[in-house]
Design an enzyme around this catalytic site. Structure first.
Site, PDB file in Angstrom:
ATOM      1  N   TYR A 177      -0.211   8.545  -2.445  1.00 49.96           N
ATOM      2  CA  TYR A 177      -0.046   7.554  -3.514  1.00 49.96           C
ATOM      3  C   TYR A 177      -0.764   6.246  -3.166  1.00 49.96           C
ATOM      4  O   TYR A 177      -1.513   5.686  -3.974  1.00 49.96           O
ATOM      5  CB  TYR A 177       1.440   7.317  -3.729  1.00 49.96           C
ATOM      6  CG  TYR A 177       1.789   6.147  -4.626  1.00 49.96           C
ATOM      7  CD1 TYR A 177       1.730   6.273  -6.008  1.00 49.96           C
ATOM      8  CD2 TYR A 177       2.200   4.928  -4.088  1.00 49.96           C
ATOM      9  CE1 TYR A 177       2.067   5.206  -6.843  1.00 49.96           C
ATOM     10  CE2 TYR A 177       2.535   3.867  -4.907  1.00 49.96           C
ATOM     11  CZ  TYR A 177       2.466   4.012  -6.278  1.00 49.96           C
ATOM     12  OH  TYR A 177       2.796   2.944  -7.092  1.00 49.96           O
ATOM     13  N   LYS A 181      -4.049   4.513  -4.997  1.00 46.31           N
ATOM     14  CA  LYS A 181      -3.964   3.176  -5.576  1.00 46.31           C
ATOM     15  C   LYS A 181      -4.958   2.217  -4.920  1.00 46.31           C
ATOM     16  O   LYS A 181      -5.484   1.305  -5.579  1.00 46.31           O
ATOM     17  CB  LYS A 181      -2.539   2.630  -5.451  1.00 46.31           C
ATOM     18  CG  LYS A 181      -1.527   3.330  -6.337  1.00 46.31           C
ATOM     19  CD  LYS A 181      -1.815   3.113  -7.823  1.00 46.31           C
ATOM     20  CE  LYS A 181      -0.688   3.637  -8.699  1.00 46.31           C
ATOM     21  NZ  LYS A 181      -0.946   3.424 -10.139  1.00 46.31           N
TER      22      LYS A 181
END
Length: 271
Positions: A177, A181
């Site tokens: 994740y 990002k």
């Protein structure tokens, strides 16, 4: 009045590209639940026309649209599929009879914030990284590219990406994740430079753990309390507070701001 007439009038009234929120057509990906729903409602409260994009949350999206029948439209699309995203933008244009001028890249594909259950460094797979990059990088790329013709027609555009404070404070093993990002932050900054001459700004809003969304619902109360104690505000950021920052990057007050990452976490992380 024709779409071309509307566009000409809007552009001539705002030569610096600073379109009021009430005149914007906004697409919020993953806009039916959690943070996305808070962002959707924030734009609606300011008079914007909003496309509530959803992947599987049809009932929630249609409930929001039904509550704002003149200004909200629920549209299903998988942001990872470029053709579906182009259809989403086309549907928005046809429905509201003007181009999409603001996009919020909020959709989070197949991820739950359960730190103890996430793959650690010795076990995480390339497939897990690929899945997150498809949602957090390819999805925003598809949406920005699909919306660009309309933004150019309107003479301005606002792109808002949703990041994370885990760049600076990687306290949980969300490796896939956070990496995705981080790549999205890079895209935010390079696209800001590329699109800036056309009056299109590209900015990121980064939160931490939010109290509370579907994704953070399984978080133990003790974790929320510990985060709150570490912030100057002594509280955990809410989805509504983060949505306020998204409004800032879309509104005329931010017309001189692009390529930035605004951290909204109560002061936990110093950017």
């Amino acid at each position: 009045m024709s779409t071309a007439t509307i566009t000409t009038e809007v552009t001539s009234q705002h030569d610096d590209g600073a379109l009021p929120l009430s005149e914007q057509v906004v697409v919020v990906t993953g806009g039916a639940r959690g943070l996305g729903a808070a962002i959707t409602r924030a734009f609606l409260s300011e008079g914007a026309r909003v496309v509530v994009n959803y992947h599987s949350s049809q009932a929630a999206a249609e409930e929001i649209a039904a509550a704002h029948p003149e200004r909200a439209l629920a549209v299903q699309a998988d942001v990872r599929d470029a053709e579906q995203v182009r259809s989403l933008i086309s549907t928005a244009r046809e429905h509201f009879e003007r181009p999409v001028t603001t996009v919020v890249n909020n959709a989070l594909v197949d991820f739950a914030f359960t730190g103890d259950a996430r793959s650690k460094a010795d076990a995480i797979t390339a497939e897990e990284f690929e899945a997150q990059f498809a949602g957090s990088v390819t999805g925003p790329l598809n949406l920005i590219q699909a919306a660009l013709p309309g933004m150019r027609e309107a003479g301005q555009g606002r792109v808002i990406t949703i990041g994370t404070n885990l760049f600076q404070h990687p306290v949980v093993p969300y490796h896939d994740y956070t990496a995705a990002k981080a790549a999205l932050l890079s895209l935010t900054r390079t696209f800001a430079d590329d699109l800036g001459p056309e009056g299109i700004t590209v900015n990121m809003v980064s939160g931490g753990l939010l109290r509370t969304t579907d994704a953070s619902a399984a978080t133990p109360e003790a974790v929320f309390d510990a985060i709150a104690a570490g912030t100057p505000l002594r509280t955990v950021t809410t989805p509504e507070q983060l949505a306020d920052a998204a409004l800032f990057f879309a509104c005329p007050w931010s017309r001189g701001v692009t390529g930035q990452n605004l951290i909204v976490d109560g002061g936990l992380v110093k950017g």
